[in-house]
Design an enzyme around this catalytic site. Structure first.
Site, mmCIF file in Angstrom:
data_model
loop_
_atom_site.group_PDB
_atom_site.id
_atom_site.type_symbol
_atom_site.label_atom_id
_atom_site.label_comp_id
_atom_site.label_asym_id
_atom_site.label_seq_id
_atom_site.Cartn_x
_atom_site.Cartn_y
_atom_site.Cartn_z
ATOM 1 N N PHE A 97 0.824 -1.226 0.000
ATOM 2 C CA PHE A 97 0.000 0.000 0.000
ATOM 3 C C PHE A 97 0.849 1.262 0.000
ATOM 4 C CE2 PHE A 97 -2.152 -3.420 2.358
ATOM 5 C CZ PHE A 97 -3.187 -3.656 1.492
ATOM 6 N N ILE A 112 2.245 -7.411 -5.477
ATOM 7 C CA ILE A 112 2.126 -7.201 -4.025
ATOM 8 C C ILE A 112 0.789 -7.728 -3.504
ATOM 9 C CG2 ILE A 112 3.754 -5.284 -3.958
ATOM 10 C CD1 ILE A 112 1.434 -3.323 -3.953
ATOM 11 N N GLY A 160 -4.822 3.133 -14.070
ATOM 12 C CA GLY A 160 -4.545 2.395 -12.842
ATOM 13 C C GLY A 160 -5.780 2.294 -11.965
ATOM 14 N N GLU A 200 -5.536 2.510 -6.544
ATOM 15 C CA GLU A 200 -5.710 3.531 -5.522
ATOM 16 C C GLU A 200 -7.031 4.272 -5.574
ATOM 17 O OE1 GLU A 200 -1.410 5.155 -4.568
ATOM 18 O OE2 GLU A 200 -1.514 4.373 -6.587
HETATM 19 MO MO1 MOS Z 1 0.953 3.226 -3.588
HETATM 20 S S1 MOS Z 1 0.809 4.552 -2.006
HETATM 21 O O1 MOS Z 1 1.477 4.258 -4.805
HETATM 22 O O2 MOS Z 1 2.137 2.102 -3.188
#
Ligand code: MOS
Length: 676
Positions: free
Chosen positions: A224, A449, A636, A639
């Protein structure tokens, strides 16, 4: 398509940084500063060194050799000055984790403490205007006459919102395992979001050429942003391994993560908005106050979404920063956009009430033709379509705008809306595509991730090659693979995917292998305003007895270009929205004003949403064609899901109760406060 690494994950065969079996491994355990500011006068390691299994103690008494231009957060044990409570100031190395931990406990540190200052205030005398805010935006922008715009407005709001320190809590704690080979090459298994950049920073910190260092991050259990920059644990593992001539593992505890893996800066944000009789903005001002450490300037881009969102003839944004005796803030999901849109979208809701206009309609009326700040055309912008589709799905037309009037027993019921946005960027990346026994091998130093990057990239390659996905094998998470940017900024898929498409096209041309580097292609991208947009809708039920807030419905509608994989995209969107729910109602790290550092340092006190906190959550998206982004036409999605969620929930709490809480998180105490 199922996740390509699903089987190894659920069977426990996926190896994370701390888990690699290594012969003769040893352990380093950090010693942290107990003061917030001052000097270390003496480190006494004698007792620790006499304990069983102890191999060494690192401290400023014998500073390990590091590059002189190392980042101040990574320059371990170089200075006697303490910059914040919790800073790593020494470490014990031993044959077992337990022995290292006991030895670290036995290290005696003498300090000469000084007065500290850890409090962010909007009237702090140390506030200044940074040169730029992250990643490289001007700190301030101004166009038109703000005071005139406010003076002529039929409706105005002048409100201040505050957000607390927030911490990332990925399931996998930060860990690194460092091994020096006989030829002086360093291998680090690190829980990091970008193998290439982590390799470069570790090499720079140690004063080594990058080709002497290799970073492997095959599986990462969330980040994150907290694993997006090299953290001190990785440098500690490398230094300790060099000192004892054995492999060294450093696995941070959950408590240590709160001190040394970064955090979202607290913010104080003042919004002044004016609208004419038709609800058209006459003025918009967004000023953000934030903190950084004395070590490194980290200036979050909190007010930048106000440069993108709405058409206003007078538009001013500003950032002010103060350097405190705190750890350096860092990235946390949608840094800037997330807290900035919380304040802007809450203030827009207040303006809708002041202007007597529906909050969806207010946003539609102020949708700009070009990007307000830059004047650039948008590559695509479908905020209005998201608002309309969301309103339709949510049943917004049945909403009575009057606040505090719907009651079911003890529960007050309300609904709220907020907009969402996040930049659609890409960075240069390399990739290699080769034929292997009739199948295709794709190599790129990307990182998965937990988002499903391996799966998304497999699909992108398979679609480019026109073959079944099971004939494509993606290898990633290793800095020895073709260099690639970090899994961050919602740029991963766009950046790595562009290089994979080009490599696959090359392979199809020559039938053997394709090697791509998109540096030139990315540099040649035309100047356009590229952003994803979304609309968040929330329904809450607030107990009039206890002040408890239940989020009974969350709906996010997004316009984020071509969606590469529906299953993975939904997971990212609802993951972001869930994190936004946590921000709205429970997440908060209290700063310890008296001693420095943080008071809440574990998951018993730092509350994140559990399944029971999320009742109905839905994420959908509009088909958006945008050929000017990248070969996939994708924006993207990692986020944008968190952006706007807290505002939608806060606006719904106001609609339910008639009470506006302007300080996150919205806890029962703040709900009940007006009664007392
Ligand atoms: Mo995210 S805060 O761009 O890993």
């Amino acid at each position: 398509m199922n996740r390509v690494e699903g089987r190894v994950k659920v069977t426990g065969l996926a190896t994370y940084a701390a888990e690699y079996p290594v012969e003769g491994v040893t352990y380093a355990y950090p010693v942290q500063s107990r003061i917030a500011k001052g000097r270390i006068t003496h480190v006494d390691a004698s007792r620790a060194l006499a304990m069983p299994g102890v191999l060494g103690v690192l401290s400023v008494e014998e500073p390990p050799e590091l590059a002189e231009d190392a980042d101040a957060e990574l320059a371990l044990f170089q200075s006697r000055d303490v910059a914040y409570r919790g800073q790593l100031i020494a470490a014990a190395i031993a044959d077992t984790y337990e022995n290292a931990r006991a030895a670290a406990d036995a290290v005696r540190v003498a300090y000469e403490p000084a007065d500290h200052d850890v409090g962010l205030r909007a009237d702090h005398p140390g506030l200044y205007r940074p040169e730029v805010v992250n990643p490289d935006y001007p700190a301030d922008t101004e166009q038109g006459d703000l005071e005139a715009g406010l003076a002529e407005a039929a409706a105005t709001v002048d409100v201040t919102y505050t957000t607390p320190v927030l911490h990332n809590n990925p399931m996998e704690p930060h860990a690194a395992l460092a091994l020096w080979a006989g030829d002086g090459r360093l291998l680090v298994y690190d829980s990091a979001q970008g193998a290439s950049i982590d390799r470069d920073i570790i090499a720079k910190t140690l004063g080594l050429p990058p080709n002497r260092v290799r970073v492997v991050s095959r599986h990462v259990g969330g980040g994150f942003g907290s694993k997006g920059t090299t953290r001190p644990h990785a440098v500690l593992a490398a230094l300790a391994a060099r000192a004892v001539g054995r492999p060294v593992k450093v696995a941070l505890t959950r408590q240590q993560m709160f001190d040394v893996t970064g955090y979202r800066t607290p913010t104080i944000q003042r919004l002044r908005l004016g609208a004419d009789a038709d609800g058209r903005l006459t003025a918009l001002e967004h000023v953000a106050y934030e903190q950084s450490s004395t070590l490194v300037e980290f200036a979050e881009q909190t007010a930048t979404p106000a440069r993108v969102m709405y058409a206003a003839p007078a538009l001013r944004t500003a950032h002010r920063l103060v350097r405190l005796d705190v750890a350096t803030p860092s990235w946390m999901r949608a840094p800037g956009e997330c807290p900035g849109m919380y304040a802007l979208e809450s203030a827009m809701d207040e303006l809708a009430y002041a202007a007597g206009l529906d909050p969806v309609e207010l946003r539609i009326r102020n949708d700009p033709q070009t990007e307000p700040d830059s004047g650039l055309p948008f590559s695509s912008r479908n905020l209005v379509a998201c608002l309309r589709e969301g309103a339709r799905r949510f049943g917004w037309d049945r909403r009575d705008p009057a606040p505090g009037v719907r009651r079911e027993g003890e529960w007050l019921v309300g609904t709220g809306v907020a907009a969402s946005t996040y930049p659609a960027r890409r960075m240069p990346s390399q990739a290699l595509a080769t034929m292997q026994d009739g199948d295709f091998l794709i190599q790129v130093a990307a990182t998965d991730i937990g988002t499903g990057a391996r799966t998304a990239l497999t699909r992108i390659a398979a679609e480019t090659l026109s073959v079944a996905p099971d004939r494509v094998h993606v290898e990633l998470g290793d800095s020895d693979l073709p260099a690639a940017p970090v899994a961050g900024g919602s740029m991963g898929t766009a950046s790595w995917g562009s290089a994979i498409v080009r490599a696959c096209e090359e392979l199809m041309k020559n039938g053997k292998e394709g090697r791509a580097d998109t540096t030139g292609e990315v540099a040649a991208d035309t100047r356009l305003a590229r952003h994803a947009f979304g609309a968040q809708f929330a329904e809450v039920r607030v107990s009039a007895v206890t002040g408890e807030v239940r989020v009974s419905r969350l709906l996010g509608v997004f316009a984020a270009g071509h969606i590469v994989d529906a299953e993975l995209a939904r997971s990212q969107f609802i993951g972001g929205m869930t994190m936004g729910l946590g921000m709205a109602l429970m997440e908060e790290t209290q700063t310890d004003e008296e001693f420095g550092g943080f008071l809440r340092r574990d998951l018993a006190q730092y509350h994140v949403p559990a399944c029971a906190d999320v009742e109905s959550i839905e994420a959908v998206w509009l088909e958006e064609q945008d050929e000017r982004l990248n070969p996939m036409g994708s924006k993207g999605i990692g986020e944008i899901g968190i952006v706007g969620t807290a505002a939608a929930i806060g606006n719904a709490v106001h609609h339910a109760t008639g009470h506006r809480v302007r300080d996150l998180p919205i806890t029962p105490a703040k709900i009940l406060m007006p009664r007392f």
